[in-house]
Design a protein around this motif. Structure first.
Motif, PDB file in Angstrom:
ATOM      1  N   ILE A 220       6.174   9.028   7.836  1.00 24.30           N
ATOM      2  CA  ILE A 220       7.514   9.267   7.285  1.00 24.30           C
ATOM      3  C   ILE A 220       7.912   8.195   6.277  1.00 24.30           C
ATOM      4  CG2 ILE A 220       8.283  10.507   9.347  1.00 24.30           C
ATOM      5  CD1 ILE A 220       9.834   7.952  10.139  1.00 24.30           C
ATOM      6  N   SER A 221       6.976   7.327   5.913  1.00 22.14           N
ATOM      7  CA  SER A 221       7.283   6.212   5.016  1.00 22.14           C
ATOM      8  C   SER A 221       6.657   6.422   3.649  1.00 22.14           C
ATOM      9  CB  SER A 221       6.794   4.888   5.624  1.00 22.14           C
ATOM     10  OG  SER A 221       7.400   4.655   6.877  1.00 22.14           O
ATOM     11  N   SER A 222       7.178   5.705   2.673  1.00 22.84           N
ATOM     12  CA  SER A 222       6.652   5.791   1.318  1.00 22.84           C
ATOM     13  C   SER A 222       5.771   4.597   0.966  1.00 22.84           C
ATOM     14  CB  SER A 222       7.801   5.879   0.307  1.00 22.84           C
ATOM     15  OG  SER A 222       8.648   4.738   0.409  1.00 22.84           O
ATOM     16  N   LYS A 223       6.028   3.472   1.585  1.00 19.86           N
ATOM     17  CA  LYS A 223       5.334   2.236   1.233  1.00 19.86           C
ATOM     18  C   LYS A 223       5.173   1.369   2.465  1.00 19.86           C
ATOM     19  CE  LYS A 223       7.577  -0.982  -1.104  1.00 19.86           C
ATOM     20  NZ  LYS A 223       8.230  -1.697  -2.228  1.00 19.86           N
ATOM     21  N   VAL A 224       4.061   0.635   2.544  1.00 20.66           N
ATOM     22  CA  VAL A 224       3.849  -0.315   3.637  1.00 20.66           C
ATOM     23  C   VAL A 224       3.427  -1.658   3.048  1.00 20.66           C
ATOM     24  CG1 VAL A 224       1.494   0.566   3.958  1.00 20.66           C
ATOM     25  CG2 VAL A 224       2.544  -0.821   5.739  1.00 20.66           C
ATOM     26  N   VAL A 225       4.073  -2.713   3.520  1.00 20.70           N
ATOM     27  CA  VAL A 225       3.718  -4.077   3.136  1.00 20.70           C
ATOM     28  C   VAL A 225       2.979  -4.710   4.310  1.00 20.70           C
ATOM     29  CG1 VAL A 225       4.551  -6.329   2.391  1.00 20.70           C
ATOM     30  CG2 VAL A 225       5.750  -4.246   1.657  1.00 20.70           C
TER      31      VAL A 225
ATOM     32  N   LEU B  71       0.825  -1.201   0.000  1.00 25.60           N
ATOM     33  CA  LEU B  71       0.000   0.000   0.000  1.00 25.60           C
ATOM     34  C   LEU B  71       0.861   1.252   0.000  1.00 25.60           C
ATOM     35  CD1 LEU B  71      -2.239  -1.200   2.957  1.00 25.60           C
ATOM     36  CD2 LEU B  71      -2.896  -1.302   0.563  1.00 25.60           C
ATOM     37  N   LYS B  72       0.333   2.322  -0.567  1.00 29.54           N
ATOM     38  CA  LYS B  72       0.977   3.619  -0.439  1.00 29.54           C
ATOM     39  C   LYS B  72       0.800   4.097   0.999  1.00 29.54           C
ATOM     40  CE  LYS B  72       0.203   5.020  -5.247  1.00 29.54           C
ATOM     41  NZ  LYS B  72      -0.490   5.992  -6.147  1.00 29.54           N
ATOM     42  N   ALA B  73       1.903   4.425   1.652  1.00 23.80           N
ATOM     43  CA  ALA B  73       1.860   4.751   3.078  1.00 23.80           C
ATOM     44  C   ALA B  73       0.980   5.963   3.359  1.00 23.80           C
ATOM     45  CB  ALA B  73       3.269   4.978   3.608  1.00 23.80           C
ATOM     46  N   SER B  74       1.083   7.001   2.539  1.00 24.57           N
ATOM     47  CA  SER B  74       0.318   8.227   2.800  1.00 24.57           C
ATOM     48  C   SER B  74      -1.186   7.973   2.702  1.00 24.57           C
ATOM     49  CB  SER B  74       0.737   9.327   1.821  1.00 24.57           C
ATOM     50  OG  SER B  74       0.547   8.915   0.473  1.00 24.57           O
TER      51      SER B  74
END
Length: 271
Positions: free
Chosen positions: A230-235, A151-154
């Motif tokens: 502060i992240s760009s991507k989350v798995v 997923l996109k973190a934002s």
């Protein structure tokens, strides 16, 4: 650092400690963390009871110099609150170089910080350390992965922000069939539902072979929000035993990466 680093169990330096500060603040929901220096990099871990475990990973290539003695285990407990306060001693707007030294078991962790804008100013911080408690092993080698989402973190952060704050339970429903993802929250009088199909802009990839429904304490899920910011991507990975694993990637300006990872245990009433 000079050739005298061999007298230390661990030494490291980086041109700026700002990204490290942000990463550690993202997992600072307890007073203390287990600090572990390995040849591949640093890992700091915090736990809340036996329900949530969060780790920050800083690969060795984030440091300009990095040395760990191979004949010892460099692991100790440290106040993460004090550590982050020291890293930010010159303020959030100031880039500061950082050096870290750990001499031997029982020694304090020594930080040396120097602001980049003022060359004749430097500060030393000594942070006491303690023998580390054992870290929970939440992963079950026998449990299989039943779903994986990227997923996109934002966007995921925005979804969590929209969840009703009066609710204390979150139900995560995943299915190969539309709408693929539904998040239901429950409170004393409230119930709400958000659906996210795999075609959503939030979703970068979706894998789920069979329907699964899992419940978690919503306050535990909210602990990832600072890391998401502060992240760009989350798995997001779900195991057959209900354990939820969230892996978040922080991309720095120099393209090097740091990571945070959250393990969240499901509500026991459903298992």
């Amino acid at each position: 650092m000079d050739d005298g680093t061999s007298q230390y169990y661990f030494t490291a330096s980086m041109d700026s400690g700002k990204a490290l500060y942000g990463l550690l603040k993202a997992i600072q929901f307890q007073e203390c963390a287990v600090f572990c220096a390995m040849s591949e990099g640093l890992k700091l871990t915090v736990e809340e009871g036996k329900c949530v475990q969060a780790s920050a990973y800083v690969p060795a290539d984030n440091f300009t110099e990095y040395h760990v003695r191979e004949d010892v285990d460099v692991m100790f407990k440290i106040s993460i609150a004090v550590l982050t306060e020291c890293l930010n001693i010159f303020g959030a707007s100031e880039e500061s170089s950082l050096k870290m030294y750990y001499r031997s078991e029982g020694s304090p962790l020594l930080l040396v910080l120097q602001p980049q804008s003022v060359h004749n100013v430097m500060t030393d911080c000594e942070i006491s350390t303690q023998t580390a408690d054992s870290v929970l092993e939440l992963r079950d080698e026998d449990a299989s992965e039943v779903a994986k989402l990227v997923l996109k973190a934002s966007a995921f952060l925005g979804l969590l922000v929209d969840l009703e704050r009066s609710c204390d339970v979150m139900e995560l429903n995943l299915s190969p069939d539309h709408p693929n993802v539904s998040i239901v929250t429950y409170g004393m009088q409230d119930r709400s539902c958000i659906e996210v199909p795999k075609s959503s802009d939030m979703m970068q990839s979706f894998s789920c072979e069979q329907a699964v429904s899992l419940k978690y304490q919503l306050p535990h899920i909210r602990l990832i929000m600072k890391a998401l910011a502060i992240s760009s991507k989350v798995v997001l990975r779900c195991s057959s035993n209900g354990l939820l694993l969230l892996q978040l990637k922080l991309e720095k300006d120099d393209q090097r990466q740091m990571f945070s990872e959250f393990h969240i245990v499901p509500l026991l009433d459903d298992y």
